[in-house]
Design a protein around this motif. Structure first.
Motif, PDB file in Angstrom:
ATOM      1  N   SER A 144       0.825  -1.198   0.000  1.00  0.00           N
ATOM      2  CA  SER A 144       0.000   0.000   0.000  1.00  0.00           C
ATOM      3  C   SER A 144       0.868   1.260   0.000  1.00  0.00           C
ATOM      4  N   LEU A 145       1.918   1.253   0.791  1.00  0.00           N
ATOM      5  CA  LEU A 145       2.829   2.400   0.815  1.00  0.00           C
ATOM      6  C   LEU A 145       3.501   2.612  -0.536  1.00  0.00           C
ATOM      7  N   VAL A 146       3.923   1.505  -1.149  1.00  0.00           N
ATOM      8  CA  VAL A 146       4.582   1.610  -2.450  1.00  0.00           C
ATOM      9  C   VAL A 146       3.612   2.114  -3.516  1.00  0.00           C
TER      10      VAL A 146
ATOM     11  N   LEU B 130     -16.710  15.976  -6.442  1.00  0.00           N
ATOM     12  CA  LEU B 130     -17.078  17.179  -5.702  1.00  0.00           C
ATOM     13  C   LEU B 130     -18.286  16.922  -4.803  1.00  0.00           C
ATOM     14  N   LYS B 131     -19.175  16.051  -5.237  1.00  0.00           N
ATOM     15  CA  LYS B 131     -20.341  15.706  -4.412  1.00  0.00           C
ATOM     16  C   LYS B 131     -19.914  14.918  -3.166  1.00  0.00           C
ATOM     17  N   LEU B 132     -18.985  13.994  -3.338  1.00  0.00           N
ATOM     18  CA  LEU B 132     -18.590  13.114  -2.244  1.00  0.00           C
ATOM     19  C   LEU B 132     -17.571  13.740  -1.310  1.00  0.00           C
ATOM     20  N   GLY B 133     -16.802  14.721  -1.793  1.00  0.00           N
ATOM     21  CA  GLY B 133     -15.770  15.326  -0.963  1.00  0.00           C
ATOM     22  C   GLY B 133     -14.637  14.355  -0.682  1.00  0.00           C
ATOM     23  N   TRP B 134     -14.179  14.336   0.588  1.00  0.00           N
ATOM     24  CA  TRP B 134     -13.041  13.477   0.927  1.00  0.00           C
ATOM     25  C   TRP B 134     -13.372  11.989   0.809  1.00  0.00           C
ATOM     26  N   LEU B 135     -14.653  11.641   0.852  1.00  0.00           N
ATOM     27  CA  LEU B 135     -15.025  10.236   0.678  1.00  0.00           C
ATOM     28  C   LEU B 135     -14.690   9.728  -0.725  1.00  0.00           C
ATOM     29  N   GLY B 136     -14.515  10.655  -1.664  1.00  0.00           N
ATOM     30  CA  GLY B 136     -14.158  10.263  -3.026  1.00  0.00           C
ATOM     31  C   GLY B 136     -12.834   9.526  -3.109  1.00  0.00           C
ATOM     32  N   ILE B 137     -11.962   9.744  -2.122  1.00  0.00           N
ATOM     33  CA  ILE B 137     -10.667   9.042  -2.119  1.00  0.00           C
ATOM     34  C   ILE B 137     -10.879   7.533  -2.037  1.00  0.00           C
ATOM     35  N   PHE B 138     -11.915   7.094  -1.332  1.00  0.00           N
ATOM     36  CA  PHE B 138     -12.167   5.663  -1.181  1.00  0.00           C
ATOM     37  C   PHE B 138     -12.708   5.033  -2.458  1.00  0.00           C
ATOM     38  N   LEU B 139     -13.124   5.869  -3.406  1.00  0.00           N
ATOM     39  CA  LEU B 139     -13.577   5.352  -4.699  1.00  0.00           C
ATOM     40  C   LEU B 139     -12.505   5.500  -5.782  1.00  0.00           C
ATOM     41  N   ALA B 140     -11.351   6.041  -5.406  1.00  0.00           N
ATOM     42  CA  ALA B 140     -10.296   6.302  -6.390  1.00  0.00           C
ATOM     43  C   ALA B 140      -9.734   5.025  -7.005  1.00  0.00           C
ATOM     44  N   TYR B 141      -9.895   3.896  -6.313  1.00  0.00           N
ATOM     45  CA  TYR B 141      -9.310   2.644  -6.786  1.00  0.00           C
ATOM     46  C   TYR B 141     -10.343   1.688  -7.380  1.00  0.00           C
TER      47      TYR B 141
ATOM     48  N   LEU C  57      -8.364  17.175  -7.185  1.00  0.00           N
ATOM     49  CA  LEU C  57      -9.401  17.944  -6.495  1.00  0.00           C
ATOM     50  C   LEU C  57      -9.097  18.076  -5.007  1.00  0.00           C
ATOM     51  N   MET C  58      -8.483  17.077  -4.400  1.00  0.00           N
ATOM     52  CA  MET C  58      -8.132  17.173  -2.984  1.00  0.00           C
ATOM     53  C   MET C  58      -7.118  18.297  -2.748  1.00  0.00           C
ATOM     54  N   GLY C  59      -6.168  18.436  -3.653  1.00  0.00           N
ATOM     55  CA  GLY C  59      -5.226  19.552  -3.546  1.00  0.00           C
ATOM     56  C   GLY C  59      -5.878  20.879  -3.871  1.00  0.00           C
ATOM     57  N   MET C  60      -6.787  20.865  -4.838  1.00  0.00           N
ATOM     58  CA  MET C  60      -7.459  22.081  -5.282  1.00  0.00           C
ATOM     59  C   MET C  60      -8.375  22.645  -4.196  1.00  0.00           C
ATOM     60  N   THR C  61      -9.006  21.755  -3.428  1.00  0.00           N
ATOM     61  CA  THR C  61      -9.950  22.194  -2.398  1.00  0.00           C
ATOM     62  C   THR C  61      -9.290  22.466  -1.052  1.00  0.00           C
ATOM     63  N   GLY C  62      -7.964  22.327  -0.976  1.00  0.00           N
ATOM     64  CA  GLY C  62      -7.246  22.738   0.232  1.00  0.00           C
ATOM     65  C   GLY C  62      -7.068  21.671   1.290  1.00  0.00           C
ATOM     66  N   MET C  63      -7.271  20.403   0.964  1.00  0.00           N
ATOM     67  CA  MET C  63      -7.030  19.353   1.951  1.00  0.00           C
ATOM     68  C   MET C  63      -5.545  19.302   2.305  1.00  0.00           C
ATOM     69  N   PRO C  64      -5.189  19.252   3.607  1.00  0.00           N
ATOM     70  CA  PRO C  64      -3.771  19.141   3.989  1.00  0.00           C
ATOM     71  C   PRO C  64      -3.138  17.864   3.413  1.00  0.00           C
ATOM     72  N   LEU C  65      -1.866  17.948   3.079  1.00  0.00           N
ATOM     73  CA  LEU C  65      -1.189  16.808   2.455  1.00  0.00           C
ATOM     74  C   LEU C  65      -1.187  15.592   3.368  1.00  0.00           C
ATOM     75  N   TRP C  66      -0.928  15.794   4.668  1.00  0.00           N
ATOM     76  CA  TRP C  66      -0.856  14.650   5.581  1.00  0.00           C
ATOM     77  C   TRP C  66      -2.198  13.907   5.646  1.00  0.00           C
TER      78      TRP C  66
ATOM     79  N   PHE D 172      -4.513  13.894   3.280  1.00  0.00           N
ATOM     80  CA  PHE D 172      -4.718  13.225   1.993  1.00  0.00           C
ATOM     81  C   PHE D 172      -3.959  11.908   1.936  1.00  0.00           C
ATOM     82  N   MET D 173      -2.695  11.908   2.358  1.00  0.00           N
ATOM     83  CA  MET D 173      -1.880  10.698   2.269  1.00  0.00           C
ATOM     84  C   MET D 173      -2.397   9.613   3.219  1.00  0.00           C
ATOM     85  N   VAL D 174      -2.865   9.999   4.409  1.00  0.00           N
ATOM     86  CA  VAL D 174      -3.413   9.008   5.345  1.00  0.00           C
ATOM     87  C   VAL D 174      -4.664   8.362   4.765  1.00  0.00           C
TER      88      VAL D 174
END
Length: 251
Positions: free
Chosen positions: A105-107, A149-160, A174-183, A185-187
C-alpha cells in the motif's frame, strides 16, 4: 473626422500586438494560470518522471508476475499481487501476508502526492490539459469531477474502483485544489488503498488453489514475456522518433 481617426490609430496598434504576442507560458495546453515559478517547474518535472517510470515498468510487470506473489504485492501493491497472495495464504503458503500488504500500500501511493500538489498549484488547469486530449477524455473527467465534488473526501475511497475512468487522477487533483492538507490526503489514500487490497486478497483467498496453479505455470515463461515487452517498448519509441523526423521537413 480624419483627425479623430488618425489620432485613434496609434492606440489600436499596441492592442493588436499585445493580443498576438503572447508569452510562452500563456500558450494553450499548459496548466498554470500565470508566469511559472520554481514550484511549477518542479511539479511538471515530477509528472515527466512518473511518465518515464510508467514506461519502464511496462516490461517489468511481466517479470514481477513471475516472482513470489507476496514479494510482488510488496513491490507493487497491485490487485493481482493481493489476489494471488490471498490464494497462497488460503493454502498456508503466505504466513506474513499482512506485512506484505501494508508495504504494498505504501509503495502504491508513492507518487500520489504529485497529483495533490498539481491541484494545489494549478487548480483545474491540469484537468483542462488532460481534457484537451480528446472529447472522450473531457467527458470522462467531467463525469468523475461531478461525483468527486459531491462526495468530498469520501471520493478518495472510490479512487481505486477498477473501471476505465480517470478516477484517481481527478480525485487526487481535487483534494489539492480544495485545500485538503497533504498529511490528511496521504493518510486517507493509504487507508483506501489498504482496504481495496484486503478486498482483492479476500477474493484470492476464496478462489484458492486454481490461482496458485496458474501462477506456477506463468512463472516459467515470465522472463521471456518481459524480454518481448522490452522489444515492443523500444520499437514504439523508435517509430515515434522516425515519424517526428519525417514530419519536420514537411512542416
Amino acid at each position: 473626422m480624419s483627425d479623430n481617426v488618425s489620432a485613434g490609430e496609434p492606440n489600436a496598434e499596441p492592442t493588436t500586438a499585445e493580443t498576438t504576442n503572447k508569452e510562452w507560458w500563456e500558450e494553450d495546453g499548459l496548466p498554470w494560470n500565470g508566469k511559472p515559478s520554481k514550484a511549477d517547474y518542479w511539479c511538471l518535472g515530477w509528472f515527466g518522471f512518473v511518465g518515464l517510470f510508467g514506461l519502464a515498468m511496462i516490461p517489468l510487470r511481466a517479470w514481477l508476475l513471475g516472482l513470489d506473489p507476496p514479494i510482488m504485492l510488496a513491490l507493487t501493491g497491485s490487485r493481482l499481487g493481493a489476489a494471488s497472495t490471498g490464494a497462497l495464504a488460503a493454502v498456508g503458503q503466505a504466513p506474513h501476508w499482512l506485512l506484505y500488504l501494508l508495504i504494498g500500500s505504501l509503495v502504491a501511493i508513492k507518487f500520489d502526492w504529485i497529483y495533490w500538489w498539481a491541484g494545489k498549484l494549478w487548480g483545474r488547469g491540469i484537468l483542462e490539459v488532460q481534457a484537451s486530449n480528446s472529447k472522450r477524455a473531457a467527458k470522462n473527467i467531467e463525469r468523475v469531477e461531478y461525483w468527486a465534488l459531491k462526495l468530498g473526501w469520501l471520493g478518495i475511497f472510490l479512487a481505486y474502483v477498477p473501471i476505465p475512468l480517470p478516477i484517481a487522477f481527478v480525485v487526487f487533483v481535487l483534494m489539492g485544489m480544495t485545500g485538503m492538507p497533504l498529511w490528511k490526503f496521504m493518510v486517507l489514500d493509504f487507508v483506501s488503498k489498504t482496504l481495496w487490497s484486503f478486498l482483492y486478497l479476500g477474493l484470492g483467498w476464496w478462489i484458492g488453489e486454481p490461482v496458485v496453479t496458474v501462477l506456477d505455470h506463468y512463472a516459467k515463461i515470465a522472463n521471456y514475456i518481459a524480454l518481448a515487452l522490452v522489444v515492443v517498448v523500444f520499437i514504439g519509441v523508435f517509430r515515434r522518433q522516425s515519424k517526428a523526423k519525417t514530419a519536420k521537413p514537411q512542416a
